[in-house]
Design an enzyme around this catalytic site. Structure first.
Site, PDB file in Angstrom:
ATOM      1  NE  ARG A 167     -21.855 -41.660  16.684  1.00 13.33           N
ATOM      2  CZ  ARG A 167     -22.403 -40.798  17.544  1.00 13.33           C
ATOM      3  NH1 ARG A 167     -22.526 -39.529  17.238  1.00 13.33           N
ATOM      4  NH2 ARG A 167     -22.810 -41.207  18.728  1.00 13.33           N
ATOM      5  CG  HIS A 172     -18.682 -35.436  18.438  1.00 13.30           C
ATOM      6  ND1 HIS A 172     -18.494 -36.738  18.010  1.00 13.30           N
ATOM      7  CD2 HIS A 172     -19.933 -35.417  18.958  1.00 13.30           C
ATOM      8  CE1 HIS A 172     -19.568 -37.462  18.270  1.00 13.30           C
ATOM      9  NE2 HIS A 172     -20.474 -36.671  18.859  1.00 13.30           N
TER      10      HIS A 172
HETATM   11  P1  NDP Z   1     -33.431 -41.850  17.200  1.00 11.83           P
HETATM   12  O1  NDP Z   1     -33.230 -43.320  17.389  1.00 11.83           O
HETATM   13  O2  NDP Z   1     -34.429 -41.160  18.057  1.00 11.83           O
HETATM   14  O3  NDP Z   1     -33.819 -41.558  15.687  1.00 11.83           O
HETATM   15  C1  NDP Z   1     -33.224 -42.221  14.618  1.00 11.83           C
HETATM   16  C2  NDP Z   1     -33.955 -41.824  13.338  1.00 11.83           C
HETATM   17  O4  NDP Z   1     -33.242 -42.345  12.221  1.00 11.83           O
HETATM   18  C3  NDP Z   1     -35.376 -42.388  13.272  1.00 11.83           C
HETATM   19  O5  NDP Z   1     -36.241 -41.463  12.669  1.00 11.83           O
HETATM   20  C4  NDP Z   1     -35.200 -43.619  12.365  1.00 11.83           C
HETATM   21  O6  NDP Z   1     -36.363 -43.970  11.621  1.00 11.83           O
HETATM   22  C5  NDP Z   1     -34.139 -43.110  11.413  1.00 11.83           C
HETATM   23  N1  NDP Z   1     -33.422 -44.223  10.785  1.00 11.83           N
HETATM   24  C6  NDP Z   1     -32.624 -45.145  11.366  1.00 11.83           C
HETATM   25  N2  NDP Z   1     -32.166 -46.031  10.446  1.00 11.83           N
HETATM   26  C7  NDP Z   1     -32.694 -45.643   9.269  1.00 11.83           C
HETATM   27  C8  NDP Z   1     -32.608 -46.148   7.948  1.00 11.83           C
HETATM   28  N3  NDP Z   1     -31.880 -47.235   7.653  1.00 11.83           N
HETATM   29  N4  NDP Z   1     -33.292 -45.508   6.966  1.00 11.83           N
HETATM   30  C9  NDP Z   1     -34.040 -44.410   7.253  1.00 11.83           C
HETATM   31  N5  NDP Z   1     -34.174 -43.879   8.485  1.00 11.83           N
HETATM   32  C10 NDP Z   1     -33.503 -44.486   9.481  1.00 11.83           C
HETATM   33  O7  NDP Z   1     -31.993 -41.179  17.364  1.00 11.83           O
HETATM   34  P2  NDP Z   1     -31.653 -39.683  17.853  1.00 11.83           P
HETATM   35  O8  NDP Z   1     -32.440 -38.746  17.033  1.00 11.83           O
HETATM   36  O9  NDP Z   1     -31.736 -39.594  19.318  1.00 11.83           O
HETATM   37  O10 NDP Z   1     -30.094 -39.589  17.465  1.00 11.83           O
HETATM   38  C11 NDP Z   1     -29.690 -39.781  16.141  1.00 11.83           C
HETATM   39  C12 NDP Z   1     -28.188 -39.771  16.025  1.00 11.83           C
HETATM   40  O11 NDP Z   1     -27.690 -38.450  16.190  1.00 11.83           O
HETATM   41  C13 NDP Z   1     -27.416 -40.564  17.057  1.00 11.83           C
HETATM   42  O12 NDP Z   1     -27.441 -41.955  16.787  1.00 11.83           O
HETATM   43  C14 NDP Z   1     -26.029 -39.981  16.936  1.00 11.83           C
HETATM   44  O13 NDP Z   1     -25.304 -40.666  15.929  1.00 11.83           O
HETATM   45  C15 NDP Z   1     -26.302 -38.553  16.490  1.00 11.83           C
HETATM   46  N6  NDP Z   1     -25.980 -37.598  17.557  1.00 11.83           N
HETATM   47  C16 NDP Z   1     -24.917 -36.755  17.362  1.00 11.83           C
HETATM   48  C17 NDP Z   1     -24.579 -35.831  18.319  1.00 11.83           C
HETATM   49  C18 NDP Z   1     -23.466 -34.873  18.091  1.00 11.83           C
HETATM   50  O14 NDP Z   1     -23.058 -34.187  19.031  1.00 11.83           O
HETATM   51  N7  NDP Z   1     -22.966 -34.742  16.886  1.00 11.83           N
HETATM   52  C19 NDP Z   1     -25.315 -35.748  19.586  1.00 11.83           C
HETATM   53  C20 NDP Z   1     -26.434 -36.648  19.676  1.00 11.83           C
HETATM   54  C21 NDP Z   1     -26.731 -37.540  18.690  1.00 11.83           C
HETATM   55  P3  NDP Z   1     -37.707 -44.465  12.371  1.00 11.83           P
HETATM   56  O15 NDP Z   1     -38.293 -43.185  12.963  1.00 11.83           O
HETATM   57  O16 NDP Z   1     -38.534 -44.992  11.310  1.00 11.83           O
HETATM   58  O17 NDP Z   1     -37.270 -45.456  13.408  1.00 11.83           O
HETATM   59  C1  OXD Z   2     -24.306 -38.819  21.117  1.00 10.66           C
HETATM   60  C2  OXD Z   2     -23.163 -37.941  20.808  1.00 10.66           C
HETATM   61  O1  OXD Z   2     -24.537 -39.798  20.404  1.00 10.66           O
HETATM   62  O2  OXD Z   2     -22.845 -37.064  21.647  1.00 10.66           O
HETATM   63  O3  OXD Z   2     -25.013 -38.524  22.108  1.00 10.66           O
HETATM   64  O4  OXD Z   2     -22.569 -38.068  19.736  1.00 10.66           O
END
Ligand code: NDP
Ligand code: OXD
Length: 309
Positions: free
Chosen positions: A224, A272
Site C-alpha cells: 500500500r 495499482h
Molecule cells: P496475508 O494476510 O495473507 O499476509 C500478510 C503477511 O504480512 C503475513 O505474512 C503476516 O505475517 C505479515 N505481517 C502483517 N503484519 C505484520 C507485521 N506487523 N510485521 C511483520 N509481518 C507482518 O495478506 P496477502 O498476502 O493476501 O496480501 C497482502 C497485501 O498485499 C494486502 O493487504 C494488500 O495491501 C496488498 N495487495 C496489493 C495488491 C495490488 O494490486 N497492489 C493486490 C493484492 C494485495 P504472519 O504470516 O505472521 O501473519
Molecule cells: C487488494 C488490491 O488488496 O487489489 O486486493 O489492492
C-alpha cells in the site's frame, strides 16, 4: 438470500450473472444510494460509501473484493461485530509473482543497458549475473508474499522473508518481528513489500529502513502507498542508496499529476495493477464461502480486526 453488492465499479451489474450462476436462489442488489436496502444477508464490497452501513441492517458477514481490508476497516459506521472475509489469493498471487519477477529480472539482467546498447547499435555482452549479488527480501509472507518469495527462490535468487510469526517456508530464509527487521534489511538488496497496511506497518518504508538496505538497492512496493514515506524514498535515491524503485500503490490514487514520482528517472510506476481482482476466481471463492456459512461452517480468510489484517 439477499446479497448487497457495493463497489465503486460503474459496471457493477456485470457481477450479477456470475454470482447467480453460483447462488441461483440469491436476490442480488447493486447498491443504490437513492434506494438503500437494510435487509441483506451478505454484503460484497470494495471501498463502499459509508452510507452502506449507516442504518441498522441484518447482515451476517461482509466480503471484501480484495486482499487488503485497510480501506474497509477505517470506514465510519462499519459494524464492530460483523465478520469480514477478505480475498485469499483468488488468482492474485500469480499476477503479483510475475509482476515482481519481471522487475527483478529487468534489474538483475541489465535489461535497460541492453536496450540502450540496441538504440546505439552496440553488440556487447555485459557481465553475467551473479545471483549472490541480488539478495531479495520479501516483507510479508502471506498469500501474496509467499508466492512472490517462492517464485524468486525458484529462480535461484537468495530470498529471505519477514513476517510476524516467522513461519518457515522452504527455500526462504525466515525473519520475524521488529527485533529481526534490521538484520533482514541488512542482508537485502531488492526489497519487495507485500505487507497489509495496519497501524504496525504504516510508514515502515522510511529513511531509516531504506538506508539499512545493501548498497545500490531496488525497492518494489506492491503493498500500500501508506507503507512508504514518499520524500524519504526520494532522499534515499538522491543520496545514491537506492538505484531504482518500482511503485504500484500510492498514498493518493490516482497519483496527483504534480507528484514528483511521475517524472523521477529512477522510479517506475504503474496504476495499482500488479494484481487485479479476477471476476471468475473471486465470485467462485466468495460463493463457496457463503455456502459454507449457510451450512454452519467457518470459512477461512476471516479478518482479525485487532491485528488489522
Ligand atoms: P496475508 O494476510 O495473507 O499476509 C500478510 C503477511 O504480512 C503475513 O505474512 C503476516 O505475517 C505479515 N505481517 C502483517 N503484519 C505484520 C507485521 N506487523 N510485521 C511483520 N509481518 C507482518 O495478506 P496477502 O498476502 O493476501 O496480501 C497482502 C497485501 O498485499 C494486502 O493487504 C494488500 O495491501 C496488498 N495487495 C496489493 C495488491 C495490488 O494490486 N497492489 C493486490 C493484492 C494485495 P504472519 O504470516 O505472521 O501473519
Ligand atoms: C487488494 C488490491 O488488496 O487489489 O486486493 O489492492
Amino acid at each position: 438470500m439477499k446479497i448487497l453488492f457495493a463497489t465503486e465499479d460503474p459496471k457493477a451489474e456485470r457481477w450479477k450473472a456470475p454470482l447467480l450462476e453460483q447462488l441461483s436462489q440469491a436476490d442480488i442488489h447493486i447498491w443504490d444510494a437513492a434506494n438503500p436496502i437494510t435487509d441483506a444477508d451478505y454484503a460484497i464490497v470494495w471501498q463502499p460509501p459509508a452510507e452502506v452501513f449507516a442504518q441498522a441492517h441484518s447482515l451476517k458477514a461482509i466480503f471484501n473484493l480484495g486482499a487488503g481490508v485497510d480501506a474497509l476497516l477505517k470506514l465510519p459506521g462499519l459494524p464492530a461485530e460483523l465478520p469480514i472475509y477478505r480475498l485469499e489469493d483468488a488468482g492474485m498471487s500469480a499476477q503479483m509473482a510475475e509482476y515482481v519477477a519481471y522487475h527483478v529480472i529487468e534489474a538483475s539482467r541489465d535489461m535497460a543497458l541492453y536496450r540502450e546498447q540496441q538504440a546505439d547499435g552496440v553488440w556487447k555482452m555485459l557481465r553475467p549475473i551473479r545471483r549472490q549479488d541480488w539478495p531479495i527480501g520479501v516483507l510479508g509472507l502471506g498469500q501474496i508474499g509467499k508466492r512472490v518469495a517462492t517464485t524468486l527462490a525458484g529462480l535461484d535468487y537468495p530470498v529471505a522473508g519477514w513476517s510476524r510469526s516467522g513461519q518457515p517456508i522452504e527455500g526462504v530464509e525466515p525473519f520475524a518481528g521488529q527485533t529481526q527487521l534490521k538484520s533482514f534489511l541488512g542482508r537485502t538488496r531488492v526489497l519487495i513489500n507485500t505487507l497489509p497496511l495496519t497501524p504496525d506497518t504504516r510508514d515502515l518504508l522510511n529513511y531509516d529502513t531504506l538506508s539499512s538496505l545493501l548498497p545500490d538497492a531496488v525497492v518494489i512496493n506492491v503493498g500500500r502507498g501508506e507503507h512508504l514515506v514518499d520524500h524519504d524514498l526520494i532522499r534515499a535515491i538522491d543520496e545514491g542508496l537506492i538505484r531504482q524503485a518500482v511503485l504500484d500503490v500510492f498514498r493518493q490514487e490516482p497519483l496527483p499529476i504534480e507528484h514528483p514520482f511521475w517524472r523521477h528517472p529512477s522510479i517506475t510506476l504503474t496504476p495499482h495493477v500488479s494484481a487485479r481482482t479476477l471476476r471468475d476466481e473471486t465470485v467462485q471463492q466468495i460463493c463457496d464461502k457463503i455456502k459454507l456459512l449457510e451450512s454452519g461452517k467457518s470459512p477461512s480468510g476471516l479478518i482479525d480486526r485487532q491485528r488489522g489484517y
